[in-house]
Design a protein around this motif. Structure first.
Motif, mmCIF file in Angstrom:
data_model
loop_
_atom_site.group_PDB
_atom_site.id
_atom_site.type_symbol
_atom_site.label_atom_id
_atom_site.label_comp_id
_atom_site.label_asym_id
_atom_site.label_seq_id
_atom_site.Cartn_x
_atom_site.Cartn_y
_atom_site.Cartn_z
ATOM 1 N N THR A 123 -84.750 -22.140 132.452
ATOM 2 C CA THR A 123 -85.103 -21.752 131.086
ATOM 3 C C THR A 123 -84.979 -20.244 130.982
ATOM 4 O O THR A 123 -85.554 -19.506 131.784
ATOM 5 N N ILE A 124 -84.196 -19.805 130.008
ATOM 6 C CA ILE A 124 -83.938 -18.377 129.802
ATOM 7 C C ILE A 124 -84.804 -17.902 128.643
ATOM 8 O O ILE A 124 -84.764 -18.476 127.550
ATOM 9 N N ILE A 125 -85.581 -16.875 128.866
ATOM 10 C CA ILE A 125 -86.438 -16.318 127.818
ATOM 11 C C ILE A 125 -85.776 -15.041 127.313
ATOM 12 O O ILE A 125 -85.716 -14.035 128.018
ATOM 13 N N GLY A 126 -85.259 -15.099 126.102
ATOM 14 C CA GLY A 126 -84.561 -13.963 125.510
ATOM 15 C C GLY A 126 -83.145 -14.327 125.129
ATOM 16 O O GLY A 126 -82.369 -14.811 125.964
ATOM 17 N N GLY A 127 -82.808 -14.113 123.856
ATOM 18 C CA GLY A 127 -81.496 -14.499 123.341
ATOM 19 C C GLY A 127 -80.603 -13.335 122.997
ATOM 20 O O GLY A 127 -79.758 -13.442 122.104
ATOM 21 N N GLY A 128 -80.769 -12.200 123.694
ATOM 22 C CA GLY A 128 -79.858 -11.076 123.529
ATOM 23 C C GLY A 128 -78.639 -11.252 124.426
ATOM 24 O O GLY A 128 -78.417 -12.333 124.989
ATOM 25 N N PRO A 129 -77.828 -10.202 124.584
ATOM 26 C CA PRO A 129 -76.612 -10.312 125.400
ATOM 27 C C PRO A 129 -76.847 -10.836 126.814
ATOM 28 O O PRO A 129 -76.104 -11.698 127.287
ATOM 29 N N ALA A 130 -77.881 -10.346 127.510
ATOM 30 C CA ALA A 130 -78.143 -10.801 128.872
ATOM 31 C C ALA A 130 -78.526 -12.278 128.899
ATOM 32 O O ALA A 130 -78.051 -13.047 129.745
ATOM 33 N N GLY A 131 -79.393 -12.680 127.978
ATOM 34 C CA GLY A 131 -79.814 -14.073 127.924
ATOM 35 C C GLY A 131 -78.670 -15.007 127.561
ATOM 36 O O GLY A 131 -78.544 -16.107 128.117
ATOM 37 N N LEU A 132 -77.828 -14.575 126.626
ATOM 38 C CA LEU A 132 -76.703 -15.404 126.203
ATOM 39 C C LEU A 132 -75.708 -15.606 127.338
ATOM 40 O O LEU A 132 -75.220 -16.715 127.564
ATOM 41 N N TYR A 133 -75.407 -14.535 128.066
ATOM 42 C CA TYR A 133 -74.479 -14.694 129.185
ATOM 43 C C TYR A 133 -75.109 -15.539 130.296
ATOM 44 O O TYR A 133 -74.425 -16.318 130.960
ATOM 45 N N SER A 134 -76.413 -15.408 130.485
ATOM 46 C CA SER A 134 -77.104 -16.231 131.474
ATOM 47 C C SER A 134 -76.995 -17.709 131.122
ATOM 48 O O SER A 134 -76.823 -18.567 132.002
ATOM 49 N N GLY B 169 -78.699 -12.917 119.558
ATOM 50 C CA GLY B 169 -77.949 -11.664 119.544
ATOM 51 C C GLY B 169 -78.762 -10.450 119.931
ATOM 52 O O GLY B 169 -78.213 -9.416 120.293
ATOM 53 N N GLY B 170 -80.076 -10.530 119.820
ATOM 54 C CA GLY B 170 -80.931 -9.414 120.218
ATOM 55 C C GLY B 170 -80.734 -8.176 119.369
ATOM 56 O O GLY B 170 -80.442 -8.249 118.172
ATOM 57 N N LYS B 171 -80.859 -7.016 119.996
ATOM 58 C CA LYS B 171 -80.814 -5.750 119.266
ATOM 59 C C LYS B 171 -79.454 -5.474 118.619
ATOM 60 O O LYS B 171 -79.368 -4.681 117.685
ATOM 61 N N VAL B 172 -78.397 -6.103 119.137
ATOM 62 C CA VAL B 172 -77.071 -5.862 118.567
ATOM 63 C C VAL B 172 -77.030 -6.268 117.093
ATOM 64 O O VAL B 172 -76.252 -5.729 116.305
ATOM 65 N N LEU B 173 -77.896 -7.186 116.700
ATOM 66 C CA LEU B 173 -77.949 -7.607 115.296
ATOM 67 C C LEU B 173 -78.339 -6.466 114.362
ATOM 68 O O LEU B 173 -78.063 -6.523 113.165
#
Length: 209
Positions: free
Chosen positions: A8-19, A40-44
């Motif tokens: 389970t990945i906690i966080g949907g920014g770039p790192a979480g998405l690639y994970s 998307g995280g902060k990139v949004l």
């Protein structure tokens, strides 16, 4: 009985998405939990900003980068939970994990990847009397669209990568760009700083607003 996941990945920014993509690539049953309503995280927060420093990726605007990340992350159909905040994690006797969320739900998983980054951005606001009344009109802490600054004189406060990247982006949009930074030199990427110096931007070092 809760459904067991391999990771389970906690966080949907770039790192979480690639994970999420890589976990699926390894055949793992994957879940991704994100506290915001979009991935998307902060990139949004900066859809039109060019992102220069991603390996194997030429400079790309934020909105395109996020779209590519999401498409890649969903390749192996992970379970995605949006608007969901993790409140508590408990390790069980058999060394699995129970994740409790703000909805009162329990998520069971064999492993956890924390990809929360710095969390939600709370920008440091300008410490000047009365500045708050200009927020969203002539004072901005995020840049949803470069059109806001077309043929205007723009002051950029800061010397890090975010500030200098924005200043460079604005060179061909704004009438004039002024960069104000409190130190003797910029800590941003040297190539971007050099580009800023070559153009007609006004640079004020050892200065604050």
């Amino acid at each position: 009985m809760t459904e067991m996941f391999d990771v389970t990945i906690i966080g949907g920014g770039p790192a979480g998405l690639y994970s999420a993509f890589y976990s699926g690539l390894r055949g793992m049953k994957t879940k991704l939990i994100e506290s915001q309503s979009k991935l998307g995280g902060k990139v949004l927060l900066y859809p039109e900003k060019m992102i220069w420093d991603v390996g194997g990726q030429p400079p790309v605007p934020g909105h395109t980068f996020v779209k590519q990340l999401v498409v890649q992350a969903l390749t192996f159909e992970p379970t995605v939970c949006l608007d969901t905040k993790v409140e508590y994690v408990e390790k069980t006797a058999d060394k699995h994990f129970l994740i409790t969320t703000n909805h009162g739900e329990i998520h069971e998983t064999k492993s956890i990847i924390l990809a929360v980054g710095g969390g939600i951005i709370h920008p440091k606001r300008l410490d000047c009397p009365g500045a708050e009344k200009f927020e969203g009109e002539t004072l901005h802490y995020t840049v949803p669209s470069l059109k806001l600054f077309y043929q205007k004189t723009v002051v950029v406060s800061g010397g890090g990568n975010g500030a200098i990247d924005w200043a460079v982006e604005l060179l061909d949009i704004a009438k004039h760009v002024i960069v104000v930074y409190r130190q003797e030199d910029f800590p941003a990427h040297e190539a971007q700083v050099e580009l800023l110096r070559k153009r007609n931007a006004t640079i004020l070092l050892n200065s604050t607003i």
